[in-house]
Design an enzyme around this catalytic site. Sequence first.
Site, mmCIF file in Angstrom:
data_model
loop_
_atom_site.group_PDB
_atom_site.id
_atom_site.type_symbol
_atom_site.label_atom_id
_atom_site.label_comp_id
_atom_site.label_asym_id
_atom_site.label_seq_id
_atom_site.Cartn_x
_atom_site.Cartn_y
_atom_site.Cartn_z
ATOM 1 N N LYS A 207 0.801 -0.964 -0.136
ATOM 2 C CA LYS A 207 0.117 0.040 -0.100
ATOM 3 C C LYS A 207 0.840 1.088 -0.040
ATOM 4 O O LYS A 207 1.527 1.485 0.887
ATOM 5 C CB LYS A 207 -0.842 -0.069 1.467
ATOM 6 C CG LYS A 207 -1.875 1.126 0.994
ATOM 7 C CD LYS A 207 -2.628 1.496 2.326
ATOM 8 C CE LYS A 207 -1.904 2.628 3.102
ATOM 9 N NZ LYS A 207 -1.739 3.880 2.409
ATOM 10 N N GLU A 283 10.310 1.070 10.311
ATOM 11 C CA GLU A 283 11.020 1.853 10.088
ATOM 12 C C GLU A 283 10.264 3.099 10.656
ATOM 13 O O GLU A 283 9.550 3.647 9.795
ATOM 14 C CB GLU A 283 11.693 1.890 8.899
ATOM 15 C CG GLU A 283 13.028 2.528 8.826
ATOM 16 C CD GLU A 283 12.813 4.043 8.441
ATOM 17 O OE1 GLU A 283 12.574 4.815 9.253
ATOM 18 O OE2 GLU A 283 12.809 4.219 6.966
ATOM 19 N N CYS A 317 13.286 10.667 7.336
ATOM 20 C CA CYS A 317 13.308 10.282 8.735
ATOM 21 C C CYS A 317 14.556 10.395 9.580
ATOM 22 O O CYS A 317 14.685 10.461 10.701
ATOM 23 C CB CYS A 317 12.571 8.790 8.847
ATOM 24 S SG CYS A 317 13.391 8.004 7.571
ATOM 25 N N GLU A 413 9.707 15.109 16.274
ATOM 26 C CA GLU A 413 9.920 15.175 15.021
ATOM 27 C C GLU A 413 8.982 16.162 13.960
ATOM 28 O O GLU A 413 8.099 16.189 14.384
ATOM 29 C CB GLU A 413 9.701 13.690 14.518
ATOM 30 C CG GLU A 413 10.064 13.585 13.122
ATOM 31 C CD GLU A 413 10.067 12.147 12.448
ATOM 32 O OE1 GLU A 413 9.057 11.424 12.747
ATOM 33 O OE2 GLU A 413 10.886 11.631 11.926
HETATM 34 P P1 ADP Z 1 2.728 10.472 8.213
HETATM 35 O O1 ADP Z 1 2.024 11.015 9.310
HETATM 36 O O2 ADP Z 1 3.825 10.994 7.630
HETATM 37 O O3 ADP Z 1 1.711 10.687 6.892
HETATM 38 P P2 ADP Z 1 1.944 7.843 8.620
HETATM 39 O O4 ADP Z 1 2.606 7.140 9.585
HETATM 40 O O5 ADP Z 1 0.600 8.036 8.941
HETATM 41 O O6 ADP Z 1 2.803 8.882 8.266
HETATM 42 O O7 ADP Z 1 1.691 7.047 7.152
HETATM 43 C C1 ADP Z 1 2.541 6.032 6.781
HETATM 44 C C2 ADP Z 1 1.951 5.086 5.935
HETATM 45 O O8 ADP Z 1 1.045 4.378 6.804
HETATM 46 C C3 ADP Z 1 0.877 5.532 4.868
HETATM 47 O O9 ADP Z 1 0.960 4.629 3.765
HETATM 48 C C4 ADP Z 1 -0.337 5.388 5.830
HETATM 49 O O10 ADP Z 1 -1.438 5.433 4.866
HETATM 50 C C5 ADP Z 1 -0.277 4.246 6.684
HETATM 51 N N1 ADP Z 1 -1.190 4.160 7.502
HETATM 52 C C6 ADP Z 1 -1.640 5.305 8.428
HETATM 53 N N2 ADP Z 1 -2.451 4.842 9.451
HETATM 54 C C7 ADP Z 1 -2.584 3.767 9.119
HETATM 55 C C8 ADP Z 1 -3.248 2.380 9.949
HETATM 56 N N3 ADP Z 1 -4.078 2.746 11.164
HETATM 57 N N4 ADP Z 1 -2.764 1.161 9.943
HETATM 58 C C9 ADP Z 1 -2.098 0.991 8.689
HETATM 59 N N5 ADP Z 1 -1.488 1.935 8.101
HETATM 60 C C10 ADP Z 1 -1.384 3.162 8.245
#
Ligand code: ADP
Length: 516
Positions: A207, A283, A317, A413
Amino acid sequence: MSDSDDYPSAQRRRTEGSGVRRSHGGGSSGHNNTFQTKLFIDGQFVDSHSGKTFVVMNPATGEELARVSEGDKADVDVAVRAARRCFETTWKFTDGSRRRDLMLKLADLIERNKEELATIESLDNGKPYNESLNVDLALTVKCFRYYAGWADKIQGKVNPVDGSFFSFSKHEPLGVVGQIIPWNFPLLMAAWKLGPALATGCTVVLKPAEQTPLSALRLAELIHEAGYPNGCVNIIPGFGPTAGGAISSHMDVDKVAFTGSTEVGKIVMEAAAKSNLKKVTLELGGKSPLIICEDADLDAAVEAAQVGIFFNQGQVCTASSRIYVHERIYDAFVDAFVRASKRRTQGNPFRDVSMGPQVSQEQQDTIMRYIKAGKSEGAELALGGRKGQSNGYFVEPTIFTNVSDDMTIAREEIFGPVSCVLKFRTLEEAIKRGNRSNYGLAAGIFTRDLGTAFKYANEIKAGTVWVNTYNSFDAAQPFGGFKMSGIGRELGEYALSNYTEVKCVMIKLPEAPIKN
Ligand code: ADP
């Protein structure tokens, strides 16, 4: 900053090949961009089950770039079934040499289409085109070639057991793996994940981030064209809690690899634990210290400090978001750092600029909140601090001086172009303060003294320590975090173990003539 007429078309240059149907994007900007916008499941580009789509923005203009099919649980279920079928019937029996050749072919296809992919990446993420081409695309090709080299070299061991037995261990592919990636290096993060997974013989449901799904879908076309079997790689754009959640909680996914925020990393790990206890690698975030010692080459340190915090608009990061400078060179460093940073140009990523916009309005707002906190908590604003003037999501390169460790901007961060410059007196003190963080992703030091460099490298708690360089990456070098920056290592040989199970086989042999 220029108007949107300067934005190129990502029209594919070569039309032969996969023969897949593509959708037109461009939205209100009226550009004739042609992107793949559908889900890639079982070798086909398909609409989502729900029929829903979501809007992807061009962060440099604030205009709609494309509408992409929105995958969720129903689509993930179909993709996992395809990945399982491919794994059990085809991929786990495919020779390593064939997996190698397919990946080399994929790397060649990416290289042949690198300008188009770099264009998609810059339109979608906002990063300067030159960086997309010369950093993201170059490293993506190298990453796939590196893991192609491992595909036919995954081997086990003979175990020296007592008694009359033959015991060996083999490294079998884990099975169906879920991969959830972020928006800061969309294609490169896909390569870091797909490289070791496909080299070891796993099948994948990946994804991409909802902000930047377009390059992964173009990659899917190239994966198809390279000749990977149907179902081997499935790409499901969609949102985190829905599509991402469906992957991390799926009962038939054997492992989930995640890159993103620490907060979401915890959610992914919890979902993995509560479902089928799938393997997890993470990560996550960082607040990485860069120490500039008194004997440092000042010009080189200033250059690295800029690369450390302003490269990719600070959306890295490993960003060197805490710069500790020795008190005797503090003023000289700040002066040179501010002067050099003033020369950075920002604007349309397709012009000759050193910085583009942040990826989204949300990120821009978050960064502006941190800048406000920095000011109100008493840090001195030495440069920047404002939004750009256009509709794009720009934030000026920003430098705070006289920062103390307890300020919000020195602890959390920010994931933006905001540098905190702090003062230190002794190396021991700098190490102690550098380690005072829940994160431990990366660290850097500038010194001409080998003893100082080694002491720092030994005592700082970080997965990567850069000496007299910063933000330098190589597919052969393991990458990952101490503490709350993650679990496991990507890249290098280490990443292979994230995608294999060790199976031990013990065979009874006839008794040996001599007993111990
Ligand atoms: P950022 O805050 O920098 O956007 P995230 O950690 O929210 O980073 O997002 C990184 C990835 O994790 C994206 O592909 C996002 O869609 C996915 N993501 C966000 N929330 C969830 C969740 N609850 N479960 C699984 N994947 C998630």
